[in-house]
Design a protein around this motif. Structure first.
Motif, mmCIF file in Angstrom:
data_model
loop_
_atom_site.group_PDB
_atom_site.id
_atom_site.type_symbol
_atom_site.label_atom_id
_atom_site.label_comp_id
_atom_site.label_asym_id
_atom_site.label_seq_id
_atom_site.Cartn_x
_atom_site.Cartn_y
_atom_site.Cartn_z
ATOM 1 N N ALA A 49 22.665 22.180 -13.598
ATOM 2 C CA ALA A 49 22.583 20.728 -13.049
ATOM 3 C C ALA A 49 21.378 20.364 -12.511
ATOM 4 N N ALA A 50 21.193 19.212 -12.439
ATOM 5 C CA ALA A 50 19.787 18.683 -11.789
ATOM 6 C C ALA A 50 19.926 17.436 -11.210
ATOM 7 N N ILE A 51 19.140 17.113 -10.278
ATOM 8 C CA ILE A 51 19.122 15.804 -9.554
ATOM 9 C C ILE A 51 17.664 15.302 -9.371
ATOM 10 N N ARG A 52 17.700 14.067 -9.445
ATOM 11 C CA ARG A 52 16.166 13.436 -9.297
ATOM 12 C C ARG A 52 15.728 13.318 -7.921
ATOM 13 N N GLY A 53 14.712 12.692 -7.362
ATOM 14 C CA GLY A 53 14.056 12.891 -6.271
ATOM 15 C C GLY A 53 14.828 11.984 -5.233
ATOM 16 N N SER A 54 15.306 10.955 -5.755
ATOM 17 C CA SER A 54 15.919 10.007 -4.831
ATOM 18 C C SER A 54 17.415 10.243 -4.558
ATOM 19 N N GLY A 55 18.002 11.160 -5.465
ATOM 20 C CA GLY A 55 19.146 11.788 -5.339
ATOM 21 C C GLY A 55 20.268 10.717 -6.164
ATOM 22 N N ASP A 56 19.781 9.685 -6.791
ATOM 23 C CA ASP A 56 20.724 8.778 -7.387
ATOM 24 C C ASP A 56 21.326 9.106 -8.693
ATOM 25 N N ASN A 57 20.470 9.952 -9.296
ATOM 26 C CA ASN A 57 20.778 10.366 -10.430
ATOM 27 C C ASN A 57 20.985 12.109 -10.725
ATOM 28 N N THR A 58 22.183 12.251 -11.143
ATOM 29 C CA THR A 58 22.396 13.758 -11.392
ATOM 30 C C THR A 58 22.932 14.076 -12.852
ATOM 31 N N TYR A 59 22.594 15.206 -13.338
ATOM 32 C CA TYR A 59 22.787 15.752 -14.631
ATOM 33 C C TYR A 59 23.518 16.887 -14.492
ATOM 34 N N TYR A 60 24.442 17.085 -15.425
ATOM 35 C CA TYR A 60 25.311 18.340 -15.548
ATOM 36 C C TYR A 60 25.342 19.010 -16.978
ATOM 37 N N ALA A 61 25.662 20.202 -16.944
ATOM 38 C CA ALA A 61 26.078 20.713 -18.310
ATOM 39 C C ALA A 61 27.600 20.699 -18.744
ATOM 40 N N ASP A 62 28.061 20.494 -19.740
ATOM 41 C CA ASP A 62 29.310 20.193 -19.864
ATOM 42 C C ASP A 62 30.068 21.212 -19.346
ATOM 43 N N SER A 63 29.858 22.577 -19.353
ATOM 44 C CA SER A 63 30.476 23.867 -18.917
ATOM 45 C C SER A 63 30.800 23.603 -17.235
ATOM 46 N N VAL A 64 29.875 22.938 -16.753
ATOM 47 C CA VAL A 64 30.167 22.749 -15.295
ATOM 48 C C VAL A 64 30.821 21.385 -14.630
ATOM 49 N N LYS A 65 30.600 20.291 -15.484
ATOM 50 C CA LYS A 65 30.564 19.185 -15.204
ATOM 51 C C LYS A 65 32.416 18.788 -14.723
ATOM 52 N N GLY A 66 32.646 18.334 -13.284
ATOM 53 C CA GLY A 66 33.634 18.221 -12.759
ATOM 54 C C GLY A 66 34.059 19.091 -11.949
ATOM 55 N N ARG A 67 33.441 20.414 -11.865
ATOM 56 C CA ARG A 67 33.482 21.447 -11.210
ATOM 57 C C ARG A 67 32.493 21.809 -10.161
ATOM 58 N N PHE A 68 31.262 21.518 -10.502
ATOM 59 C CA PHE A 68 29.925 21.632 -9.615
ATOM 60 C C PHE A 68 29.477 20.502 -9.259
ATOM 61 N N THR A 69 28.936 20.295 -8.122
ATOM 62 C CA THR A 69 28.118 19.139 -7.514
ATOM 63 C C THR A 69 26.752 19.572 -7.086
ATOM 64 N N ILE A 70 25.756 19.071 -7.487
ATOM 65 C CA ILE A 70 24.383 19.032 -7.001
ATOM 66 C C ILE A 70 24.091 17.900 -5.884
ATOM 67 N N SER A 71 23.217 18.280 -4.900
ATOM 68 C CA SER A 71 23.103 17.414 -3.855
ATOM 69 C C SER A 71 21.958 17.973 -3.221
ATOM 70 N N ALA A 97 14.861 25.385 -9.473
ATOM 71 C CA ALA A 97 13.646 25.061 -10.123
ATOM 72 C C ALA A 97 13.221 23.460 -9.633
ATOM 73 N N ALA A 98 12.009 23.540 -9.416
ATOM 74 C CA ALA A 98 11.532 22.289 -8.749
ATOM 75 C C ALA A 98 10.338 21.458 -9.344
ATOM 76 N N GLY A 99 10.273 20.355 -9.548
ATOM 77 C CA GLY A 99 9.015 19.673 -10.052
ATOM 78 C C GLY A 99 8.980 19.068 -11.263
ATOM 79 N N GLY A 100 8.240 18.392 -11.880
ATOM 80 C CA GLY A 100 8.176 18.109 -13.282
ATOM 81 C C GLY A 100 8.831 16.552 -13.333
ATOM 82 N N LEU A 101 8.623 16.131 -14.566
ATOM 83 C CA LEU A 101 9.088 14.874 -14.644
ATOM 84 C C LEU A 101 9.445 14.707 -16.340
ATOM 85 N N GLY A 102 9.833 15.820 -16.760
ATOM 86 C CA GLY A 102 10.472 15.970 -18.059
ATOM 87 C C GLY A 102 11.848 15.731 -18.104
ATOM 88 N N ILE A 103 12.353 16.110 -19.260
ATOM 89 C CA ILE A 103 14.101 16.081 -19.549
ATOM 90 C C ILE A 103 14.503 17.192 -18.483
#
Length: 123
Positions: A49-71, A97-103
């Motif tokens: 899972a990943a979350i952008r700096g503002s917290g507005d955008n989150t991303y999840y692997a299919d294997s954890v989507k719906g079960r895990f929440t990043i905040s 993991a922290a930092g970076g502007l990539g995918i």
């Protein structure tokens, strides 16, 4: 110097919930994309899972989507991963993991890594 310290791992049963945390030192925390990766024994590290700096955008692997929440709490420079309905296949060392502007799902996006916390889910 940037440091990431994970905590909250442990041994749980299938179906249980667990929350892991990552405390980050660094003045630019609020601008960083933060992520959780995991690595099971004998397997490659994989994105969870990943979350952008503002917290507005989150991303999840299919294997954890719906079960895990990043905040994140930018005031406390901490990121969380709430894991519900845990399965034995979720057993892994979980890395922050922290930092970076990539995918968000690519490990090479991130500049800093924690040491990991073990999560074990028994059946």
């Amino acid at each position: 110097q940037v440091q990431l310290v994970e905590s909250g791992g442990g041994l749980v049963q299938a179906g249980d919930s667990l929350r892991v945390s990552c405390a980050v030192s660094g003045r630019t925390f609020s601008s960083w994309t933060m992520a959780w990766f995991r690595q099971a024994l004998g397997k490659e590290r994989e994105f969870a899972a990943a979350i952008r700096g503002s917290g507005d955008n989150t991303y999840y692997a299919d294997s954890v989507k719906g079960r895990f929440t990043i905040s994140r709490d930018n005031a406390k420079t901490t990121v969380f991963l709430q894991m519900n309905s845990l399965k034995p296949e979720d057993t892994a060392v979980y890395y922050c993991a922290a930092g970076g502007l990539g995918i968000p799902a690519r490990p090479d996006t991130y500049l800093y890594w924690g040491q990991g916390t073990q999560v074990t889910v028994s059946s």
